[in-house]
Design a protein around this motif. Structure first.
Motif, PDB file in Angstrom:
ATOM      1  N   LYS A  35       0.854  -1.189   0.000  1.00  0.00           N
ATOM      2  CA  LYS A  35       0.000   0.000   0.000  1.00  0.00           C
ATOM      3  C   LYS A  35       0.893   1.243   0.000  1.00  0.00           C
ATOM      4  O   LYS A  35       1.997   1.238   0.537  1.00  0.00           O
ATOM      5  CB  LYS A  35      -0.919   0.020   1.232  1.00  0.00           C
ATOM      6  N   GLU A  36       0.381   2.307  -0.549  1.00  0.00           N
ATOM      7  CA  GLU A  36       1.120   3.560  -0.680  1.00  0.00           C
ATOM      8  C   GLU A  36       1.561   4.126   0.667  1.00  0.00           C
ATOM      9  O   GLU A  36       2.614   4.735   0.794  1.00  0.00           O
ATOM     10  CB  GLU A  36       0.228   4.563  -1.418  1.00  0.00           C
ATOM     11  N   GLU A  38       2.372   2.440   3.438  1.00  0.00           N
ATOM     12  CA  GLU A  38       3.240   1.555   4.224  1.00  0.00           C
ATOM     13  C   GLU A  38       4.633   2.145   4.381  1.00  0.00           C
ATOM     14  O   GLU A  38       5.187   2.705   3.434  1.00  0.00           O
ATOM     15  CB  GLU A  38       3.403   0.196   3.521  1.00  0.00           C
ATOM     16  N   VAL A  57       2.323  -1.947  -6.130  1.00  0.00           N
ATOM     17  CA  VAL A  57       1.668  -1.105  -5.132  1.00  0.00           C
ATOM     18  C   VAL A  57       0.244  -0.866  -5.628  1.00  0.00           C
ATOM     19  O   VAL A  57       0.044  -0.453  -6.770  1.00  0.00           O
ATOM     20  CB  VAL A  57       2.405   0.244  -4.955  1.00  0.00           C
ATOM     21  N   ASN A  59      -3.983   0.437  -4.629  1.00  0.00           N
ATOM     22  CA  ASN A  59      -4.832   1.222  -3.735  1.00  0.00           C
ATOM     23  C   ASN A  59      -5.891   0.316  -3.117  1.00  0.00           C
ATOM     24  O   ASN A  59      -5.874  -0.904  -3.322  1.00  0.00           O
ATOM     25  CB  ASN A  59      -5.446   2.423  -4.470  1.00  0.00           C
ATOM     26  N   GLU A  60      -6.837   0.901  -2.410  1.00  0.00           N
ATOM     27  CA  GLU A  60      -7.866   0.108  -1.714  1.00  0.00           C
ATOM     28  C   GLU A  60      -8.785  -0.642  -2.672  1.00  0.00           C
ATOM     29  O   GLU A  60      -9.437  -1.609  -2.286  1.00  0.00           O
ATOM     30  CB  GLU A  60      -8.690   0.982  -0.758  1.00  0.00           C
ATOM     31  N   ASN A  62      -7.661  -2.282  -5.312  1.00  0.00           N
ATOM     32  CA  ASN A  62      -6.762  -3.221  -5.986  1.00  0.00           C
ATOM     33  C   ASN A  62      -6.368  -2.744  -7.382  1.00  0.00           C
ATOM     34  O   ASN A  62      -6.133  -3.535  -8.288  1.00  0.00           O
ATOM     35  CB  ASN A  62      -7.358  -4.635  -6.041  1.00  0.00           C
TER      36      ASN A  62
END
Length: 155
Positions: A35-36, A38, A57, A59-60, A62
């Motif tokens: 995830k961005e 992390e 990477v 987003n929420e 996918n």
């Protein structure tokens, strides 16, 4: 007296069309992604534990938004050493990742994918369908495909 053939008229054997060997047949669908938001330290730990050299990477939803590699993590380590500071907890994947990501179509022939790997010098390509990350193909996956095809016709 000559040899008599009792098999009857011979017809030309039908040539079988070989099905193309697709990237989707050999891609990995179990993907370790990041995830961005992390921290880079988490990425480093995940790369080490799973013996991988990078990952996509998402987003929420996918959707693919970038890719991060060992090299990207090493740049962060190098910068912190340059300033003689420990790695900043605010160093996130979003700051270190590459946002311009090349992808491969899952319906691409494996041999065309080989050319793409050779031209780009990348180690892996994400596979996206309808904007969503569905898989990833690596150079090792291509080598596995080649070993399975050994002995078949290469088309």
């Amino acid at each position: 007296m000559g040899i008599i053939n009792f098999q009857g008229k011979r017809t030309n054997a039908e040539k079988k069309e070989t099905e193309p060997i697709l990237v989707s047949d050999y891609m990995t669908t179990t993907i370790i992604s990041f995830k961005e938001s992390e921290p880079i330290e988490n990425v480093i730990q995940t790369l080490i534990e799973n013996k991988i050299s990078g990952g996509p990477v998402v987003n929420e939803n996918n959707e693919l938004i970038g890719i991060i590699s060992e090299g990207d993590c090493m740049k962060q380590i190098s910068e912190s050493r340059y300033y003689n500071l420990p790695m900043d907890k605010n160093n996130t994947v979003g700051k270190a990742m590459i946002k311009e990501v090349e992808t491969i179509d899952g319906n691409m022939n494996v041999f065309d994918a080989v050319n793409k790997f050779l031209e780009s010098k990348r180690r892996r390509f994400p596979i996206v369908e309808n904007g969503k990350l569905v898989g990833q193909i690596s150079q090792k996956d291509i080598l596995k495909a080649a070993m399975k095809l050994k002995g078949n016709t290469w088309k």
